[in-house]
Structures are given as C-alpha cells and as structure tokens.
Design a protein around this motif. Structure first.
Motif, mmCIF file in Angstrom:
data_model
loop_
_atom_site.group_PDB
_atom_site.id
_atom_site.type_symbol
_atom_site.label_atom_id
_atom_site.label_comp_id
_atom_site.label_asym_id
_atom_site.label_seq_id
_atom_site.Cartn_x
_atom_site.Cartn_y
_atom_site.Cartn_z
ATOM 1 N N GLU A 27 -5.927 2.653 -3.903
ATOM 2 C CA GLU A 27 -6.159 3.855 -3.126
ATOM 3 C C GLU A 27 -7.013 4.679 -2.364
ATOM 4 O O GLU A 27 -6.300 5.351 -1.156
ATOM 5 C CB GLU A 27 -6.677 4.265 -4.619
ATOM 6 N N PHE A 28 -7.759 3.555 -1.718
ATOM 7 C CA PHE A 28 -8.613 3.569 -0.598
ATOM 8 C C PHE A 28 -7.882 3.602 0.818
ATOM 9 O O PHE A 28 -7.961 3.928 1.657
ATOM 10 C CB PHE A 28 -9.675 3.048 -0.878
ATOM 11 N N LEU A 29 -7.088 2.116 0.397
ATOM 12 C CA LEU A 29 -6.048 2.009 1.505
ATOM 13 C C LEU A 29 -4.732 2.322 1.688
ATOM 14 O O LEU A 29 -4.484 2.715 2.640
ATOM 15 C CB LEU A 29 -5.564 0.460 1.348
ATOM 16 N N LEU A 30 -4.425 3.131 0.826
ATOM 17 C CA LEU A 30 -2.722 4.499 0.487
ATOM 18 C C LEU A 30 -3.530 5.624 1.492
ATOM 19 O O LEU A 30 -3.263 6.449 2.188
ATOM 20 C CB LEU A 30 -2.738 4.120 -0.813
ATOM 21 N N GLU A 31 -5.109 5.577 1.087
ATOM 22 C CA GLU A 31 -5.298 7.158 2.177
ATOM 23 C C GLU A 31 -6.114 7.055 3.475
ATOM 24 O O GLU A 31 -5.543 7.798 4.291
ATOM 25 C CB GLU A 31 -7.027 7.272 0.939
ATOM 26 N N CYS A 33 -3.908 4.605 5.260
ATOM 27 C CA CYS A 33 -2.859 4.856 5.708
ATOM 28 C C CYS A 33 -2.215 6.272 6.068
ATOM 29 O O CYS A 33 -1.765 6.721 7.145
ATOM 30 C CB CYS A 33 -1.644 4.733 5.044
ATOM 31 N N GLN A 34 -2.396 7.193 5.263
ATOM 32 C CA GLN A 34 -2.246 8.407 5.414
ATOM 33 C C GLN A 34 -3.082 9.163 6.573
ATOM 34 O O GLN A 34 -2.208 10.129 6.746
ATOM 35 C CB GLN A 34 -2.394 9.313 3.558
ATOM 36 N N ASN A 35 -4.333 9.385 6.496
ATOM 37 C CA ASN A 35 -4.825 9.522 7.602
ATOM 38 C C ASN A 35 -4.451 9.120 9.074
ATOM 39 O O ASN A 35 -4.299 9.208 9.997
ATOM 40 C CB ASN A 35 -5.772 9.190 7.307
ATOM 41 N N LYS A 36 -3.613 7.916 9.209
ATOM 42 C CA LYS A 36 -3.876 7.680 10.495
ATOM 43 C C LYS A 36 -2.099 8.036 10.780
ATOM 44 O O LYS A 36 -2.239 8.845 11.750
ATOM 45 C CB LYS A 36 -3.603 5.387 10.024
ATOM 46 N N ILE A 37 -1.393 8.636 9.429
ATOM 47 C CA ILE A 37 -0.368 8.940 10.301
ATOM 48 C C ILE A 37 -0.570 10.152 10.232
ATOM 49 O O ILE A 37 0.265 11.052 11.158
ATOM 50 C CB ILE A 37 0.381 9.365 8.844
ATOM 51 N N LYS A 38 -1.340 11.440 9.679
ATOM 52 C CA LYS A 38 -1.627 12.774 10.148
ATOM 53 C C LYS A 38 -2.065 12.222 11.415
ATOM 54 O O LYS A 38 -2.139 13.000 12.181
ATOM 55 C CB LYS A 38 -2.479 12.825 9.321
ATOM 56 N N CYS A 49 5.196 5.878 13.056
ATOM 57 C CA CYS A 49 3.580 5.081 13.051
ATOM 58 C C CYS A 49 3.719 4.109 12.443
ATOM 59 O O CYS A 49 3.780 3.690 11.671
ATOM 60 C CB CYS A 49 2.817 6.254 11.936
ATOM 61 N N LEU A 50 2.396 3.485 13.062
ATOM 62 C CA LEU A 50 2.552 1.310 11.976
ATOM 63 C C LEU A 50 0.642 1.439 11.837
ATOM 64 O O LEU A 50 0.176 1.852 12.706
ATOM 65 C CB LEU A 50 2.665 0.407 13.487
ATOM 66 N N TYR A 51 1.507 1.049 10.558
ATOM 67 C CA TYR A 51 -0.325 0.618 10.053
ATOM 68 C C TYR A 51 -0.690 -0.627 9.527
ATOM 69 O O TYR A 51 0.408 -0.589 9.345
ATOM 70 C CB TYR A 51 -0.823 1.610 8.825
ATOM 71 N N LYS A 52 -1.180 -1.018 9.577
ATOM 72 C CA LYS A 52 -2.206 -2.565 9.708
ATOM 73 C C LYS A 52 -3.183 -2.721 9.235
ATOM 74 O O LYS A 52 -4.205 -2.490 8.921
ATOM 75 C CB LYS A 52 -2.052 -3.159 11.014
ATOM 76 N N PRO A 53 -2.477 -2.867 7.233
ATOM 77 C CA PRO A 53 -4.132 -2.157 6.630
ATOM 78 C C PRO A 53 -5.224 -3.741 6.777
ATOM 79 O O PRO A 53 -4.785 -4.867 7.348
ATOM 80 C CB PRO A 53 -3.446 -3.590 4.676
#
Length: 92
Positions: A27-31, A33-38, A49-53
């Motif tokens: 859930e922390f990593l999902l959040e 990712c959401q912040n990166k998209i915003k 957007c490209l998100y790399k966990p």
C-alpha cells in the motif's frame, strides 16, 4: 531409520515475502506511485508516467519485487488507468 519428510508440512510453509504479510508495504508503494502520477501530471502536464518501485525499502520488510509491480498494475487498472509492466518499470 530416519524419519520421512511430511509433504503436507512442506506445503504449509508460508512464503516469507508473501503479499498477505506485506500488504502495508504494498500500500505504501502504491501511494508512492499515485504521488508520482500526480507529480507528472502537475509538473510536466503529462498523462503518461513511468514509475519504478524500489527493489527494497530500508526499515520495511522484504517483498517480492515482481509481485509488488503486479499489485500496483492491478490497482491502477481497477482505478480505470491503463498500466503495464515494462523493462524500465510500470508505465501508466
């Protein structure tokens, strides 16, 4: 004679990095990712957007990297976004 291995006992062993044990980390990593998209949308006016966990997080339990990527993609798709895993990370 040595004791035989109980196969039922082997099947009961839980995966140490299973999703159920690490849901808070997922859930922390999902959040994140959401912040990166915003941020991509706000700063770059981009709808892509490209998100790399991160492979690991200091202070958090270990997790299965590919499972967390699948988890994020599943959640983004349920949210109505197009998301897919690439070699560089998650493309949203």
């Amino acid at each position: 004679m040595p004791k035989m291995i109980d196969l039922d006992e082997l099947n009961k062993v839980e995966e140490p990095y299973s999703r159920s044990k690490n849901i808070k980390t997922y859930e922390f990593l999902l959040e994140q990712c959401q912040n990166k998209i915003k941020e991509c949308n706000r700063v770059h006016r981009s709808k892509h957007c490209l998100y790399k966990p991160p492979v690991f997080l200091i202070g958090k339990p270990m997790y299965d990297y590919f499972d967390v990527m699948n988890y994020i993609v599943e959640k983004k798709k349920k949210n109505g976004l197009l998301a897919q895993i690439t070699e560089q990370g998650i493309y949203v």
